[in-house]
Design an enzyme around this catalytic site. Structure first.
Site, PDB file in Angstrom:
ATOM      1  CG  HIS A 165      -2.021  -1.002   1.124  1.00 19.31           C
ATOM      2  ND1 HIS A 165      -3.315  -0.659   0.818  1.00 19.31           N
ATOM      3  CD2 HIS A 165      -2.013  -2.350   1.242  1.00 19.31           C
ATOM      4  CE1 HIS A 165      -4.060  -1.755   0.770  1.00 19.31           C
ATOM      5  NE2 HIS A 165      -3.295  -2.800   1.025  1.00 19.31           N
ATOM      6  CG  ASP A 179       0.232   9.172   1.021  1.00 20.95           C
ATOM      7  OD1 ASP A 179       0.220   8.000   1.418  1.00 20.95           O
ATOM      8  OD2 ASP A 179      -0.472  10.072   1.516  1.00 20.95           O
TER       9      ASP A 179
HETATM   10  C1  GDG Z   1      -2.027   3.709   3.502  1.00 19.77           C
HETATM   11  C2  GDG Z   1      -1.037   4.416   2.565  1.00 19.77           C
HETATM   12  C3  GDG Z   1      -2.782   4.405   0.771  1.00 19.77           C
HETATM   13  C4  GDG Z   1      -8.447   9.699   8.392  1.00 19.77           C
HETATM   14  N1  GDG Z   1      -8.853  10.369   9.484  1.00 19.77           N
HETATM   15  C5  GDG Z   1     -10.028   9.840   9.831  1.00 19.77           C
HETATM   16  C6  GDG Z   1     -10.337   8.816   8.942  1.00 19.77           C
HETATM   17  N2  GDG Z   1      -9.358   8.758   8.064  1.00 19.77           N
HETATM   18  C7  GDG Z   1      -9.369   7.847   6.914  1.00 19.77           C
HETATM   19  C8  GDG Z   1      -9.434   8.623   5.628  1.00 19.77           C
HETATM   20  C9  GDG Z   1      -8.871   7.626   4.657  1.00 19.77           C
HETATM   21  C10 GDG Z   1      -7.863   6.882   5.519  1.00 19.77           C
HETATM   22  O1  GDG Z   1      -8.186   7.125   6.878  1.00 19.77           O
HETATM   23  C11 GDG Z   1      -6.452   7.384   5.302  1.00 19.77           C
HETATM   24  O2  GDG Z   1      -5.999   6.855   4.101  1.00 19.77           O
HETATM   25  P1  GDG Z   1      -4.728   7.405   3.347  1.00 19.77           P
HETATM   26  O3  GDG Z   1      -4.672   6.744   2.035  1.00 19.77           O
HETATM   27  O4  GDG Z   1      -4.865   8.873   3.235  1.00 19.77           O
HETATM   28  O5  GDG Z   1      -3.474   7.102   4.264  1.00 19.77           O
HETATM   29  P2  GDG Z   1      -2.815   5.851   5.120  1.00 19.77           P
HETATM   30  O6  GDG Z   1      -3.565   5.603   6.364  1.00 19.77           O
HETATM   31  O7  GDG Z   1      -1.390   6.238   5.299  1.00 19.77           O
HETATM   32  O8  GDG Z   1      -2.942   4.582   4.154  1.00 19.77           O
HETATM   33  C12 GDG Z   1      -1.780   5.267   1.543  1.00 19.77           C
HETATM   34  C13 GDG Z   1      -3.644   3.589   1.721  1.00 19.77           C
HETATM   35  O9  GDG Z   1      -2.855   2.855   2.658  1.00 19.77           O
HETATM   36  C14 GDG Z   1      -4.529   2.606   0.958  1.00 19.77           C
HETATM   37  O10 GDG Z   1      -3.796   1.810   0.091  1.00 19.77           O
HETATM   38  O11 GDG Z   1      -3.621   5.257   0.017  1.00 19.77           O
HETATM   39  O12 GDG Z   1      -0.866   5.852   0.639  1.00 19.77           O
HETATM   40  O13 GDG Z   1      -0.110   5.214   3.314  1.00 19.77           O
HETATM   41  O14 GDG Z   1      -9.838   6.714   4.228  1.00 19.77           O
HETATM   42  O15 GDG Z   1     -10.758   8.993   5.374  1.00 19.77           O
HETATM   43  N3  GDG Z   1     -11.461   8.073   9.012  1.00 19.77           N
HETATM   44  C15 GDG Z   1     -12.336   8.366  10.028  1.00 19.77           C
HETATM   45  N4  GDG Z   1     -12.067   9.332  10.935  1.00 19.77           N
HETATM   46  C16 GDG Z   1     -10.959  10.110  10.885  1.00 19.77           C
HETATM   47  O16 GDG Z   1     -10.768  11.010  11.688  1.00 19.77           O
HETATM   48  N5  GDG Z   1     -13.460   7.664  10.124  1.00 19.77           N
END
Ligand code: GDG
Length: 492
Positions: free
Chosen positions: A184, A392
């Site tokens: 990821h 990212d």
């Molecule tokens: C890894 C990779 C890749 C965030 N704050 C809250 C919340 N979130 C949710 C967001 C989003 C998720 O968490 C974060 O996803 P990201 O993709 O931005 O980042 P990582 O956690 O680092 O994920 C990344 C991912 O895996 C998938 O392959 O895209 O590059 O690093 O969905 O909405 N959700 C809730 N409350 C919050 O306060 N419910």
């Protein structure tokens, strides 16, 4: 450098299509077993942040499979419980971890060594042989538990950097199943990766999978270059490598979101009393939103500085814009994370002190997680999103923000060129997050953008995200894993 030893591969050929994995109109009839570090067991905490959890939950909702991994609990050695729960057609199997396993495998090797290196942050990587042993030990433990319930025709899909050696541990136990791995997060160029002590031990173990998937072409090319140049692995073509008796394929599968569902959710949730309360409290000011786990890869510190620069360079926006940054804490037990948390709070305080008024706080910075519904409503209520990671794998927030917009009056995505999502979101305002001045100018541009241009940019991105949604991502990976190479469905 080293040749790849053929005799380390005894798990059967990756080429012989598994006859039991019948395909019917794209539907895989075999059971899918997903393995990831954490299992997001449905409970009152399941709304907590985490990209991988979000992705896997929605994938499994559609596939009635099994999800295996760590429960999130730390137990006394010898008292680690394995639990099974059937819920909504999915079977969740979890194991606790002993304190030393948690420290060495999770806090240690995975998050203090692999996470920084794979995000190009050699300066933050800390190697310890003890952590490496813990990492291998927990992968072995997972394989041991999995062995007890695996059926020969199960299709196994392993997720992320915590579990790179898992296929080897399963092959060592005689399992010949189709096993796929998906990373990821980014995969850096070999020139950087080889700074990881004993990198062959970890990275080459990926060759025990049948398919290794990445977010972007850059990531898979970096991996292919590592195998070819550093390990002298023989290959059939640029994406198919010969590892002893088996072949291992590489592919790109950019992860998506539930695009249509998220749009519907946002449309409903702008009316939530919580969201309305936030909007009312803005007193007609324009809102910019940032949502990130508290992590150095997300570039929150530089973003706050860029916002300060924006207030300095574009004074007409002072008092007219509120930047809401939602940043749930993560990995707080790791020193770098605790230090970063303190620094960001200080920087936010500095900006608010310098530019704020008794009646206006420029940055609202909150460390608590909000529900998915609340996030969707807040995205839709924001005129722009600031998504400026330094590196990212993909970044789901960028995609969720676009999906959540009102197509008639959409907000503007400001996105780092170093997020995997930048490849699909070409009509966002793409920025270099290290360039404060450019990010400040991008904020001004987003807030000043005419409606027609906002609509056109939104439409462009939404078209891509509607096609490559989470469902498409999951089925493409499983199809590629269960179809022999040469099949027309094999992605290029
Ligand atoms: C890894 C990779 C890749 C965030 N704050 C809250 C919340 N979130 C949710 C967001 C989003 C998720 O968490 C974060 O996803 P990201 O993709 O931005 O980042 P990582 O956690 O680092 O994920 C990344 C991912 O895996 C998938 O392959 O895209 O590059 O690093 O969905 O909405 N959700 C809730 N409350 C919050 O306060 N419910």
């Amino acid at each position: 450098m080293g040749q790849f030893p053929a005799d380390r591969f005894d798990g059967g050929s990756g080429n012989d299509g598994n006859p039991i994995v019948a395909q019917l109109g794209g539907l895989v009839l075999a059971r899918i077993v997903v393995v990831s570090n954490r299992v997001n067991v449905p409970n009152k905490d399941s709304a907590r942040a985490g990209g991988l959890a979000v992705v896997l939950r929605s994938f499994l909702k559609r596939n009635h499979g099994v999800w295996f991994g760590w429960s999130g609990r730390v137990a006394t050695r010898g008292e680690e419980a394995v639990r099974t729960l059937d819920h909504g057609g999915v079977t969740y199997i979890t194991t606790d971890l002993a304190r030393a396993d948690y420290q060495e495998y999770y806090n240690g090797f995975a998050n203090r060594m692999l996470w920084p290196i794979l995000h190009y942050r050699l300066d933050l990587a800390e190697f310890s042989s003890r952590d490496l042993s813990g990492y291998l030990r927990v992968n072995d433990l997972f394989a041991e538990h999995l062995s007890k319930f695996l059926k020969p025709d199960d299709v196994i899909w392993v997720h992320d950097y915590h579990l790179m050696p898992l296929a080897k541990a399963l092959r060592d136990r005689g399992h010949k199943n189709k096993i796929g791995f998906y990373l990821h997060i980014p995969f850096p160029p070999p020139e950087l990766l080889t700074a990881l002590p004993k990198h062959e031990r970890i990275i080459l173990s990926l060759c025990h999978y049948d398919l290794v998937g990445f977010q972007t072409e850059t990531d898979s090319e970096n991996f292919a270059r590592y195998l070819t140049n550093e390990c002298r692995m023989p290959s059939i073509d640029s994406r198919t490598f010969i590892a002893g008796e088996r072949t291992m394929r590489i592919g790109e599968f950019p992860v998506g979101v539930e695009t249509a569902e998220f749009e519907r959710l946002a449309r409903r949730t702008v009316r939530l009393s919580f969201v309305r309360e936030v909007v009312t409290s803005l007193a007609d000011r324009t809102m910019i939103i940032g949502v990130d786990r508290l992590d150095y890869s997300k570039g929150i510190g530089l973003r706050v500085k860029a916002f300060e620069r924006f207030l300095a360079d574009y004074p007409r926006w002072r008092g007219a814009v509120t930047y809401l940054q939602i940043t749930p804490r993560s990995r707080s037990e790791i020193r770098e994370y605790a230090d970063m948390e303190r620094r960001i709070s200080e920087n936010v305080g500095h900006v608010n002190g310098r530019y704020g008024e008794a009646s206006w706080t420029p940055i609202r910075y909150v460390n608590r997680p909000y529900s998915r519904s609340a996030l969707a409503g807040l995205y839709r209520s924001s005129r722009a999103a600031l998504v400026t990671p330094l590196r990212d794998g993909m970044n789901l927030v960028a995609k969720e923000y676009v999906a959540a917009q009102d197509a008639d009056d959409p907000g503007v995505l400001i996105l780092s060129r170093f997020a995997g999502a930048a490849l699909e979101c070409r009509s966002a305002i793409l920025v270099n997050p290290y360039d404060e001045e450019a990010v400040a100018a991008a904020i001004d541009k987003a807030l000043s953008m005419p409606l027609e241009e906002r609509r056109a940019r939104h439409r462009d991105i939404l078209d891509v995200l509607s096609e490559n949604d989470i469902k498409f991502w999951g089925s493409r990976f499983i199809e590629a894993l269960t179809n022999p190479p040469g099949d027309s469905r094999w992605p290029r």
